[in-house]
Motif scaffolding. Structure first.
Motif, PDB file in Angstrom:
ATOM      1  N   ASN A   1      64.778 -62.875  11.401  1.00  0.00           N
ATOM      2  CA  ASN A   1      65.750 -63.906  11.757  1.00  0.00           C
ATOM      3  C   ASN A   1      66.343 -64.503  10.495  1.00  0.00           C
ATOM      4  OD1 ASN A   1      65.003 -63.801  14.537  1.00  0.00           O
ATOM      5  ND2 ASN A   1      63.224 -65.041  14.032  1.00  0.00           N
ATOM      6  N   GLN A   2      67.627 -64.724  10.538  1.00  0.00           N
ATOM      7  CA  GLN A   2      68.309 -65.301   9.395  1.00  0.00           C
ATOM      8  C   GLN A   2      69.085 -66.502   9.907  1.00  0.00           C
ATOM      9  OE1 GLN A   2      71.777 -63.284   8.457  1.00  0.00           O
ATOM     10  NE2 GLN A   2      71.477 -63.370   6.242  1.00  0.00           N
ATOM     11  N   PHE A   3      68.786 -67.662   9.355  1.00  0.00           N
ATOM     12  CA  PHE A   3      69.409 -68.897   9.844  1.00  0.00           C
ATOM     13  C   PHE A   3      70.394 -69.409   8.804  1.00  0.00           C
ATOM     14  CE2 PHE A   3      65.165 -68.367  11.433  1.00  0.00           C
ATOM     15  CZ  PHE A   3      65.288 -68.592  12.788  1.00  0.00           C
ATOM     16  N   ASN A   4      71.569 -69.725   9.248  1.00  0.00           N
ATOM     17  CA  ASN A   4      72.609 -70.197   8.333  1.00  0.00           C
ATOM     18  C   ASN A   4      73.077 -71.589   8.721  1.00  0.00           C
ATOM     19  OD1 ASN A   4      73.035 -67.681   6.762  1.00  0.00           O
ATOM     20  ND2 ASN A   4      73.473 -66.917   8.815  1.00  0.00           N
ATOM     21  N   ASN A   5      73.750 -72.235   7.756  1.00  0.00           N
ATOM     22  CA  ASN A   5      74.305 -73.570   8.006  1.00  0.00           C
ATOM     23  C   ASN A   5      73.250 -74.560   8.458  1.00  0.00           C
ATOM     24  OD1 ASN A   5      76.898 -73.208   7.296  1.00  0.00           O
ATOM     25  ND2 ASN A   5      77.674 -72.843   9.372  1.00  0.00           N
ATOM     26  N   ARG A   6      72.042 -74.370   7.955  1.00  0.00           N
ATOM     27  CA  ARG A   6      70.992 -75.281   8.385  1.00  0.00           C
ATOM     28  C   ARG A   6      71.296 -76.706   7.937  1.00  0.00           C
ATOM     29  NH1 ARG A   6      65.282 -74.569   9.807  1.00  0.00           N
ATOM     30  NH2 ARG A   6      64.744 -74.802   7.619  1.00  0.00           N
ATOM     31  N   ILE A   7      70.997 -77.626   8.817  1.00  0.00           N
ATOM     32  CA  ILE A   7      71.338 -79.020   8.548  1.00  0.00           C
ATOM     33  C   ILE A   7      70.206 -79.684   7.772  1.00  0.00           C
ATOM     34  CG2 ILE A   7      71.848 -81.243   9.616  1.00  0.00           C
ATOM     35  CD1 ILE A   7      73.061 -79.555  11.969  1.00  0.00           C
ATOM     36  N   ASP A   8      70.572 -80.273   6.653  1.00  0.00           N
ATOM     37  CA  ASP A   8      69.603 -80.943   5.803  1.00  0.00           C
ATOM     38  C   ASP A   8      70.206 -82.241   5.299  1.00  0.00           C
ATOM     39  OD1 ASP A   8      67.024 -80.286   5.199  1.00  0.00           O
ATOM     40  OD2 ASP A   8      67.584 -78.485   4.078  1.00  0.00           O
ATOM     41  N   ILE A   9      69.333 -83.122   4.846  1.00  0.00           N
ATOM     42  CA  ILE A   9      69.826 -84.368   4.259  1.00  0.00           C
ATOM     43  C   ILE A   9      70.156 -84.110   2.791  1.00  0.00           C
ATOM     44  CG2 ILE A   9      69.101 -86.669   3.527  1.00  0.00           C
ATOM     45  CD1 ILE A   9      67.821 -87.073   6.109  1.00  0.00           C
ATOM     46  N   ALA A  10      71.315 -84.587   2.360  1.00  0.00           N
ATOM     47  CA  ALA A  10      71.692 -84.419   0.961  1.00  0.00           C
ATOM     48  C   ALA A  10      72.623 -85.543   0.549  1.00  0.00           C
ATOM     49  CB  ALA A  10      72.371 -83.069   0.753  1.00  0.00           C
ATOM     50  N   TYR A  11      72.786 -85.671  -0.761  1.00  0.00           N
ATOM     51  CA  TYR A  11      73.724 -86.657  -1.293  1.00  0.00           C
ATOM     52  C   TYR A  11      74.993 -85.965  -1.723  1.00  0.00           C
ATOM     53  CZ  TYR A  11      69.946 -89.975  -1.486  1.00  0.00           C
ATOM     54  OH  TYR A  11      68.930 -90.800  -1.145  1.00  0.00           O
ATOM     55  N   PRO A  12      76.122 -86.307  -1.128  1.00  0.00           N
ATOM     56  CA  PRO A  12      77.376 -85.759  -1.637  1.00  0.00           C
ATOM     57  C   PRO A  12      77.579 -86.256  -3.077  1.00  0.00           C
ATOM     58  CG  PRO A  12      77.681 -86.799   0.501  1.00  0.00           C
ATOM     59  CD  PRO A  12      76.320 -87.168   0.033  1.00  0.00           C
ATOM     60  N   THR A  13      78.281 -85.489  -3.877  1.00  0.00           N
ATOM     61  CA  THR A  13      78.488 -85.814  -5.289  1.00  0.00           C
ATOM     62  C   THR A  13      78.968 -87.251  -5.475  1.00  0.00           C
ATOM     63  OG1 THR A  13      79.252 -83.564  -5.367  1.00  0.00           O
ATOM     64  CG2 THR A  13      79.494 -84.828  -7.381  1.00  0.00           C
ATOM     65  N   ASN A  14      78.351 -87.922  -6.419  1.00  0.00           N
ATOM     66  CA  ASN A  14      78.721 -89.292  -6.794  1.00  0.00           C
ATOM     67  C   ASN A  14      78.531 -90.332  -5.702  1.00  0.00           C
ATOM     68  OD1 ASN A  14      79.236 -88.915  -9.417  1.00  0.00           O
ATOM     69  ND2 ASN A  14      81.464 -88.827  -9.230  1.00  0.00           N
ATOM     70  N   SER A  15      77.872 -89.980  -4.619  1.00  0.00           N
ATOM     71  CA  SER A  15      77.673 -90.968  -3.562  1.00  0.00           C
ATOM     72  C   SER A  15      76.217 -91.397  -3.551  1.00  0.00           C
ATOM     73  CB  SER A  15      78.046 -90.365  -2.212  1.00  0.00           C
ATOM     74  OG  SER A  15      77.594 -91.206  -1.194  1.00  0.00           O
ATOM     75  N   ASP A  16      75.993 -92.658  -3.200  1.00  0.00           N
ATOM     76  CA  ASP A  16      74.613 -93.111  -3.121  1.00  0.00           C
ATOM     77  C   ASP A  16      74.148 -93.176  -1.667  1.00  0.00           C
ATOM     78  OD1 ASP A  16      76.221 -95.180  -2.467  1.00  0.00           O
ATOM     79  OD2 ASP A  16      75.549 -96.526  -4.061  1.00  0.00           O
ATOM     80  N   THR A  17      74.932 -92.621  -0.767  1.00  0.00           N
ATOM     81  CA  THR A  17      74.539 -92.595   0.635  1.00  0.00           C
ATOM     82  C   THR A  17      74.220 -91.160   1.039  1.00  0.00           C
ATOM     83  OG1 THR A  17      75.954 -94.461   1.097  1.00  0.00           O
ATOM     84  CG2 THR A  17      75.289 -93.140   2.980  1.00  0.00           C
TER      85      THR A  17
ATOM     86  N   GLU B   1      74.190 -75.008  13.408  1.00  0.00           N
ATOM     87  CA  GLU B   1      73.414 -73.995  12.709  1.00  0.00           C
ATOM     88  C   GLU B   1      73.490 -72.735  13.551  1.00  0.00           C
ATOM     89  OE1 GLU B   1      69.384 -75.301  12.577  1.00  0.00           O
ATOM     90  OE2 GLU B   1      69.800 -76.973  11.233  1.00  0.00           O
ATOM     91  N   TYR B   2      73.437 -71.577  12.907  1.00  0.00           N
ATOM     92  CA  TYR B   2      73.383 -70.364  13.718  1.00  0.00           C
ATOM     93  C   TYR B   2      72.456 -69.351  13.083  1.00  0.00           C
ATOM     94  CZ  TYR B   2      76.559 -68.162  10.406  1.00  0.00           C
ATOM     95  OH  TYR B   2      77.103 -67.653   9.261  1.00  0.00           O
ATOM     96  N   SER B   3      72.029 -68.447  13.875  1.00  0.00           N
ATOM     97  CA  SER B   3      71.098 -67.450  13.366  1.00  0.00           C
ATOM     98  C   SER B   3      71.514 -66.065  13.814  1.00  0.00           C
ATOM     99  CB  SER B   3      69.686 -67.730  13.882  1.00  0.00           C
ATOM    100  OG  SER B   3      69.630 -67.493  15.273  1.00  0.00           O
ATOM    101  N   ASN B   4      71.124 -65.082  13.010  1.00  0.00           N
ATOM    102  CA  ASN B   4      71.228 -63.687  13.418  1.00  0.00           C
ATOM    103  C   ASN B   4      69.810 -63.192  13.558  1.00  0.00           C
ATOM    104  OD1 ASN B   4      74.097 -63.264  13.368  1.00  0.00           O
ATOM    105  ND2 ASN B   4      73.944 -63.522  11.152  1.00  0.00           N
ATOM    106  N   SER B   5      69.489 -62.711  14.724  1.00  0.00           N
ATOM    107  CA  SER B   5      68.110 -62.328  14.978  1.00  0.00           C
ATOM    108  C   SER B   5      68.005 -60.906  15.462  1.00  0.00           C
ATOM    109  CB  SER B   5      67.515 -63.232  16.048  1.00  0.00           C
ATOM    110  OG  SER B   5      67.360 -64.508  15.538  1.00  0.00           O
ATOM    111  N   PHE B   6      67.053 -60.219  14.884  1.00  0.00           N
ATOM    112  CA  PHE B   6      66.764 -58.851  15.325  1.00  0.00           C
ATOM    113  C   PHE B   6      65.319 -58.847  15.792  1.00  0.00           C
ATOM    114  CE2 PHE B   6      69.846 -58.873  11.969  1.00  0.00           C
ATOM    115  CZ  PHE B   6      70.835 -58.016  12.419  1.00  0.00           C
ATOM    116  N   THR B   7      65.102 -58.412  16.996  1.00  0.00           N
ATOM    117  CA  THR B   7      63.721 -58.332  17.475  1.00  0.00           C
ATOM    118  C   THR B   7      63.503 -56.983  18.138  1.00  0.00           C
ATOM    119  OG1 THR B   7      64.335 -59.352  19.560  1.00  0.00           O
ATOM    120  CG2 THR B   7      63.399 -60.808  17.918  1.00  0.00           C
ATOM    121  N   GLY B   8      62.273 -56.563  18.089  1.00  0.00           N
ATOM    122  CA  GLY B   8      61.937 -55.306  18.730  1.00  0.00           C
ATOM    123  C   GLY B   8      60.499 -55.341  19.184  1.00  0.00           C
TER     124      GLY B   8
END
Lengths: 342, 677
Positions: free
Chosen positions: B491-507, B461-468
Motif C-alpha cells: 500500500n502506498q499512501f499519498n497526501n497524508r495529512i500532518d500538522i506543519a508550520y507554513p513558512t514564516n508562520s507561527d501557527t 489522502e489517497y492510497s494505491n493498494s495491491f493485495t493478493g
C-alpha cells in the motif's frame, strides 16, 4: 499566615507605641514575614494574562498585565534595554542607524516568527537573565553606533511586517531617548526615559506611548510567576507557569530534593550544604512538569530562596491547576523563613 | 521501486498459501456480506474476508470487541492512558484508516481513534467481518487499511428467545464482587419473531474498575469506565423483502480521579461522558431474480462531555473547575444514506450501481464555528464471470464534497481465480481515500503553547493498494479438514495529512505533506481433526520509515514487525464443553525517530517497542439445557507495560518509555442463559 499576621500586629502595635512614646519611627524595624501562603494572580489559563511578582518578606503579590509594556530600560550603571520576555516578543537589528530610512523593505527576508520551533535565541534576551546579553546591544554613548531594531510584539503577525515596530535607542542625561514607530509609519515618535535607581528597570509601552508601572521596587520582590520566554534545546520556547527570580537584585535560589531533607525539617543548618544559583531561571520550570503522561507540580522538590535583603525562605508550590485541586493560572505557594538576614 | 514492490507482492501472493483465520476453514460455507452484492460464501467472495464468529466471541468470554480482535494477525492496539482510549491498528495502519461499520453503517468517531469499536455491545453481535485493503468504492472515505464490519444478530424465524449473561472478571489482581474493582458485565435481552415480523431488545452493563498498576493514590493507570448499552430493533421480512430499524444507545462514563493534594486537601477529578444514538433503517427488496435493491439510512448523534470538579477533602465540597477547557461538550451528528441496486444482466455480467449521501455536523470548544460537510457519491461496480471459476469485479466511485476537493474518481479492480477446485487466487488493485476530518478542517486551538488551526483547503489522502491471496483447501474430508492461506499486500499512501508550520508562520495547521507505505504478508493454516480445531498464523508487516528519504543518514525504507498467532480448540462433545487456548506473539516494533541533541543538532534514532506475548485459556461448559458456564484466564504471561526505547518521551534524556499494553493476568467466570421457544 497566623504567625506573620501576629508579627504584623505586633509591629503595628510597636509603631503605635513608638509613636505615642517618643515620636521616633526610625528605630522600629518591621521584621520579615515568618512565612505564609500566597495565591499568585496570574489571571487564569496556560497563557495567563498577568505576571505576578511575589515578595515573601511582606507576604505580598503584585500582578501586572503581561502585555502592558514593550521595553524595559535598565536603571543600573549600564545602558541596556530589554524586550518584554513575558510575551513572545522577538527582535532583530538592522544595519541602519537612521530610523526614518527603515521601512518594510528592511523586513524582506527577515523572519521574526518565534516559538513552536520557530526563531532563534538571538531574537530574545538572555534566558538566564544576564543583562549584558540583551538582543538590543548596549546603548552606546556614541550615537552613530546605535542601530535601528525591528521588533515583533506578541500580538503582531509574523507574516505581516507592517504590524511590527522599528525602534532606536540613544543615551540622554542619566537615561535614554527612544525613537519608535510602526514599521511602515513615517512619523517617528520620541520618548525620553530617565533611570530610576530604586527599580531594576523603567518600563515603557509603545502601544500607549507612556511609561508604565510594572515591577515593584527592586528590593520589594523575590520572584515572578508568568508566561515567559525560555528555551528548549537550542531554540526559543515559551513556557507557561514559569518562575523567574529577581537576579538583578541579588536573589538566589536552590532546589532541594525532599529525599535529602524534607520541607518541614529544613532548617538554617541545612543552608550551607546548598548550592545557590543566581540565574534568572534558578526556579524556572524546574518545579513542575507540563507535558508527558504525568503532569503537575514536582512535589518531591522545594526551593530555598535568598531574598534581596538576605533572608532565606524555603518555598514550595502547593497547586498550579494541573490535577492538584488548584486553578491554572492561579498558582499557590507556601514559604517559611529559614534564616533572617543578619 | 514500484516495480520491485509489485514483484514482491506477486511473489508473496503466489508462493504462500493459507486460509483465513482460526475456525474459518470450517466456515467456508458461511456467508459474508461486507462488500458483497448479496450474502456470499467465504469461498466465493471476491474479497479475502476474515470472520470472527459468535461462537468464538462466546468462547473467549469477550466483553468488548477489542477482546476478540486482540489475537488477530496484523491487529495491534495503542492504549492512551491519559484519555483512557484504545486505538486499533490494522496491517500497519492506524485507526484513522480503518473503517468501522455496524451492519454496513459507518460509525461516527470523535477523532482519528476508533473509539466506536469499544462502544458497541458485544452481546448483540452475530459476527465480525474484517476485509483488508481499501474498500473505498463501496464504503467511501477512511476504508484504506480495511473495514471492520460488525454484523448484529437478526431473527425472523417464528421464535421467542431470551438471553441473559453475567460475567465477573478480575483486572490483574484487582477484583471486588459485582461493583468497583475488576470488570463486571451483565446483559439481558430477547428476540421475537412471528409470521415475518420480528423484534429484539437488549441491555448490557459493562463496568471496568480501572487498574492502579504501581500507583497508590486515587489516580489509576488504567481509567475506570462504566458503560450502559442498549438496543432495540423491529422489522418485517419475507422471501423477497426485508425491512428493519435498529437503535443502539450508549452511555459511557470514563472516570479520571486525581490524587489528593495534601498541600491544599483537594483533588481534581474528571469525567468524560459519551452518549451515542445510532439509528439505522435498512431495506432489501428482491424485485425479481435478476434485480434487487438495498437501502440503508442512518442518523447518529454523538456527544462527549468533559466535566472537571475539584473536591475538597477538608470540607467535602465538590465544585466545578472554571479553568479553560475543563468543561466542554463536543457533538457530532451524521446523517447517512446509501442505496444500491444489484442487477444480473446475464450469468456473465452483473452490476451494482449505488449512491451515497453523508452529512456531518459538529460543534465543540476546539472546533471553529459549527461546520457542516455534505458528501455526495455515486459508484458502480460490475461482476464479470467469463467462465466458471473466474470473477472479475471492476468498480469506480465518483465523489463530490461541499467543502474540500474530494478525489474525483476512485477506481478498483478485484479478481478471483479458482486455480483448481481447492485453490483460489485473489488479486486486486484499489484506490482508497480518506477525507479530511472535520477536526482537520476546522480545528481551532490557541493557548500558551499551542496555536493550531484547521485548514479548509485540505485535499483527501489517497492510497494505491495491491493485495493478493491464495487459499488452498488442502484436505476436505468429513473428519479432517486442512486449509492454508497466504496473503500479501503493498500500500502506498499519498497526501497524508500532518500538522506543519507554513513558512514564516507561527501557527501550525494541517497540510497534505507526508507519504506512507505498508507492505507485508501473512501465512496461516487451519486444521480441523475430529474434536480439534487448530490454527497457526504468521505475519510480517513493514511500515514505511519516512527518514529513508533523508539521504544524509542511512536507514531502511521499511521497518518490519513479525507476529505469530495460534489458536487451539478442543470440544468435549459428550459433556458439552469446549477448551480454547489462544496465543499471540507481537514481535519487536521498530520506528525511526528524529532526536534533538543537547547541542541542538538532530539525529535519527531507532526506537524499539519490545516484543510481547499474549496467551489466554478459556473453557465453556453447558450445565443445563439453558445455562452455560464459562471461565478463563487472560494474559497468562502477565504482560503489562511494554518498553519503548524512544528518546522523545517528553522528558529530556529519558531512558525510554513504557507503553501500557495490558493490565496483567486476570481471570473471569461467567454464566449465560439462553432460552428458545
Amino acid at each position: 499566615m497566623k504567625l506573620s499576621r501576629l508579627f504584623l500586629v505586633l509591629s503595628i502595635a510597636g509603631i503605635f507605641s513608638a509613636c505615642s512614646n517618643n515620636d521616633d519611627d526610625t528605630t522600629v524595624v518591621i521584621p520579615p514575614s515568618d512565612g505564609s501562603q500566597l495565591t499568585l494572580q496570574g489571571g487564569g489559563g496556560t497563557g495567563a494574562p498577568n505576571t505576578a511578582y511575589a515578595d515573601m518578606s511582606t507576604d505580598k503579590q503584585t500582578d501586572v498585565v503581561r502585555t502592558s509594556w514593550s521595553l524595559g530600560f535598565y536603571s543600573g550603571s549600564d545602558y541596556r534595554v530589554i524586550l518584554n520576555g513575558f510575551t513572545s516578543m522577538s527582535a532583530v537589528a538592522t544595519t541602519k542607524t537612521d530610523i526614518t530610512q527603515v521601512g518594510s523593505a528592511d523586513a524582506v527576508g527577515v523572519s521574526l516568527a518565534i516559538g513552536q520551533g520557530a526563531g532563534t535565541l538571538s531574537m530574545i534576551d538572555d534566558v538566564f537573565g544576564d543583562i549584558t546579553k540583551t538582543v538590543i546591544a548596549a546603548v552606546s554613548a556614541t550615537d552613530a553606533d546605535n542601530k535601528v531594531y525591528l521588533i515583533k510584539p506578541e500580538t503582531a503577525s509574523a507574516t505581516d511586517s507592517s504590524t511590527w515596530y522599528k525602534i532606536r535607542v540613544t543615551r540622554s542625561s542619566n537615561g535614554y531617548t527612544l525613537q519608535y514607530a510602526k514599521l511602515t509609519e513615517t512619523t517617528i515618535k520620541t520618548a525620553t526615559i530617565a533611570k530610576a535607581s530604586e527599580y531594576n528597570f523603567v518600563f515603557f509601552s509603545m502601544e500607549s506611548g507612556a511609561n508604565v508601572s510594572v515591577e515593584p521596587k527592586k528590593a520589594e520582590w523575590d520572584f515572578a510567576w508568568s508566561y515567559a520566554a525560555y528555551y528548549t534545546a537550542t531554540f526559543p520556547y515559551f513556557f507557561s507557569d514559569f518562575v523567574v527570580i529577581n537576579n538583578l537584585a541579588g536573589v538566589q535560589a536552590a532546589r532541594v530534593d525532599s529525599a535529602t531533607v524534607s520541607y518541614s525539617n529544613f532548617a538554617a543548618s541545612d543552608l550551607s550544604a546548598l548550592t545557590f544559583a543566581s540565574t534568572r531561571d534558578a526556579i524556572g520550570s524546574k518545579w513542575r512538569v507540563t507535558s508527558g503522561t504525568t503532569v503537575g507540580i514536582l512535589y518531591n522538590y522545594f526551593f530555598v530562596v535568598k531574598d534581596p535583603a538576605g533572608n532565606y525562605y524555603k518555598l514550595k508550590f502547593i497547586s498550579m491547576g494541573l490535577n492538584d485541586g488548584g486553578s491554572r493560572g492561579y498558582p499557590v505557594v507556601e514559604y517559611k523563613l529559614v534564616k533572617a538576614a543578619s | 521501486m514500484k516495480l520491485q514492490a509489485i514483484v514482491l507482492f506477486f511473489a508473496v501472493a503466489l508462493y504462500s498459501r493459507a486460509d483465513a483465520q482460526k475456525m474459518d476453514s470450517v466456515l467456508l460455507n458461511d456467508v459474508v456480506v461486507t462488500g458483497q452484492y448479496k450474502p456470499q460464501s467465504l469461498k466465493n467472495s471476491v474479497y479475502q474476508v476474515r470472520t470472527i464468529t459468535r461462537e468464538y466471541i462466546q468462547q473467549r468470554g469477550a466483553t468488548s470487541i477489542l477482546g476478540v480482535l486482540d489475537y488477530e494477525l496484523g491487529v495491534r492496539f495503542a492504549n492512551d492512558a491519559t484519555l483512557g482510549e484504545t486505538d486499533v491498528e490494522l496491517m500497519g495502519m492506524s485507526g484513522a484508516s480503518v473503517k468501522v461499520l455496524l451492519d454496513g453503517v459507518p460509525l461516527v468517531d470523535r477523532g482519528s481513534t476508533r473509539q466506536s469499536l469499544t462502544q458497541i455491545d458485544v452481546n448483540t453481535i452475530e459476527r465480525i467481518e474484517i476485509v483488508e485493503g481499501p474498500m473505498s468504492v463501496v464504503y467511501g472515505t477512511d476504508a484504506l487499511a480495511g473495514v471492520i464490519n460488525i454484523i448484529t444478530k437478526k431473527n425472523n424465524n417464528n421464535t421467542l428467545s431470551v438471553y441473559a449473561r453475567v460475567q465477573e472478571e478480575s483486572v490483574g489482581k484487582e477484583y471486588a464482587a459485582f461493583k468497583g474493582k475488576g470488570q463486571h458485565n451483565e446483559s439481558v435481552g430477547l428476540n421475537w419473531g412471528h409470521k415475518g415480523f420480528f423484534a429484539g431488545a437488549g441491555v448490557s452493563r459493562n463496568d471496568f474498575g480501572g487498574w492502579a498498576d504501581t500507583l497508590t493514590g486515587r489516580k489509576k493507570a488504567w481509567k475506570p469506565k462504566d458503560q450502559l448499552m442498549t438496543y432495540g430493533t423491529f422489522g418485517y421480512g419475507n422471501q423477497h423483502f426485508k425491512i428493519w430499524y435498529r437503535l443502539d444507545y450508549l452511555n459511557e462514563d470514563l472516570i479520571s480521579k486525581g490524587d489528593v493534594n495534601y498541600g491544599n486537601g483537594k483533588a481534581t477529578d474528571q469525567h468524560y461522558f459519551t452518549e451515542r444514538y445510532t439509528h439505522q433503517a435498512q431495506a432489501v427488496w428482491e424485485l425479481n431474480k435478476d434485480l434487487s435493491v438495498n437501502g440503508t439510512a442512518s442518523y447518529q448523534q454523538y456527544q462527549r462531555r468533559t466535566r472537571t470538579t475539584i473536591k475538597s477533602f477538608d470540607t467535602g465540597a465538590e465544585v466545578l473547575s472554571t479553568d479553560a477547557g475543563t468543561q466542554d461538550v463536543s457533538t457530532f451528528n451524521t446523517l447517512f444514506f446509501r442505496g444500491t441496486a444489484q442487477y444480473t444482466l446475464t450469468p456473465v455480467l452483473s452490476f451494482q450501481p449505488g449512491i451515497e449521501f453523508k452529512r456531518d455536523a459538529s460543534t465543540g470548544e476546539r472546533i471553529e464555528g459549527t461546520p457542516v460537510i455534505n458528501d455526495y457519491s455515486v459508484f458502480l461496480s460490475s461482476e464479470i464471470k467469463p467462465t466458471e471459476g473466474i470473477n472479475i469485479r471492476p468498480g469506480v466511485r465518483l465523489n463530490k464534497n461541499s467543502l474540500y476537493d474530494a478525489p474525483p474518481v476512485i477506481p478498483s479492480i478485484n479478481t478471483k481465480f479458482s486455480l483448481s477446485k481447492n485453490v483460489d487466487l485473489r488479486l486486486s488493485y484499489a484506490r482508497g481515500f480518506r477525507a479530511p476530518a472535520l477536526r482537520e478542517l476546522y480545528f481551532h486551538f490557541f493557548d500558551a503553547s499551542h496555536s493550531i488551526k484547521g485548514n479548509p483547503d485540505l485535499k483527501a489522502e489517497y492510497s494505491n493498494s495491491f493485495t493478493g491471496s491464495v487459499s488452498w483447501q488442502v484436505m476436505q474430508k468429513s473428519n479432517i479438514r486442512i486449509g492454508v492461506t497466504g496473503t500479501g499486500f503493498y500500500n502506498q499512501f499519498n497526501n497524508r495529512i500532518d500538522i506543519a508550520y507554513p513558512t514564516n508562520s507561527d501557527t501550525a495547521t494541517y497540510v497534505n505533506i507526508s507519504k506512507f507505505k505498508t507492505t507485508g504478508g501473512t501465512l496461516s493454516g487451519t486444521l480441523n481433526w475430529k474434536k480439534i480445531q487448530a490454527g497457526l498464523g504468521f505475519s510480517y508487516i513493514g511500515r514505511y520509515n519516512a527518514f529513508a528519504e533523508d539521504k544524509s543518514v542511512s536507514s531502511p525504507e521499511f521497518v518490519w514487525t513479525p507476529e505469530v498467532n495460534s489458536n487451539i480448540t478442543y470440544k468435549f462433545t459428550r459433556i458439552g464443553a469446549t477448551l480454547n487456548l489462544s496465543y499471540k506473539y507481537n514481535g519487536v516494533r521498530p520506528a525511526y525517530e528524529q532526536v534533538t541533541n543537547t547541542d541542538g543538532s538532530t539525529s535519527i534514532h531507532l526506537a524499539n517497542t519490545s516484543a510481547f506475548h499474549n496467551a489466554e485459556l478459556t473453557a465453556t461448559k453447558k450445565i443445563t439445557k439453558y445455562i452455560t458456564v464459562n471461565a478463563g484466564a487472560r494474559n497468562l504471561l502477565n504482560t503489562t507495560n511494554v518498553k519503548n526505547t524512544t528518546l522523545n518521551s517528553g522528558q529530556a534524556h529519558s531512558e525510554g518509555s513504557l507503553l501500557p499494553m495490558f493490565y496483567g493476568r486476570s481471570y473471569f467466570l461467567g454464566l449465560s442463559f439462553n432460552w428458545n421457544k
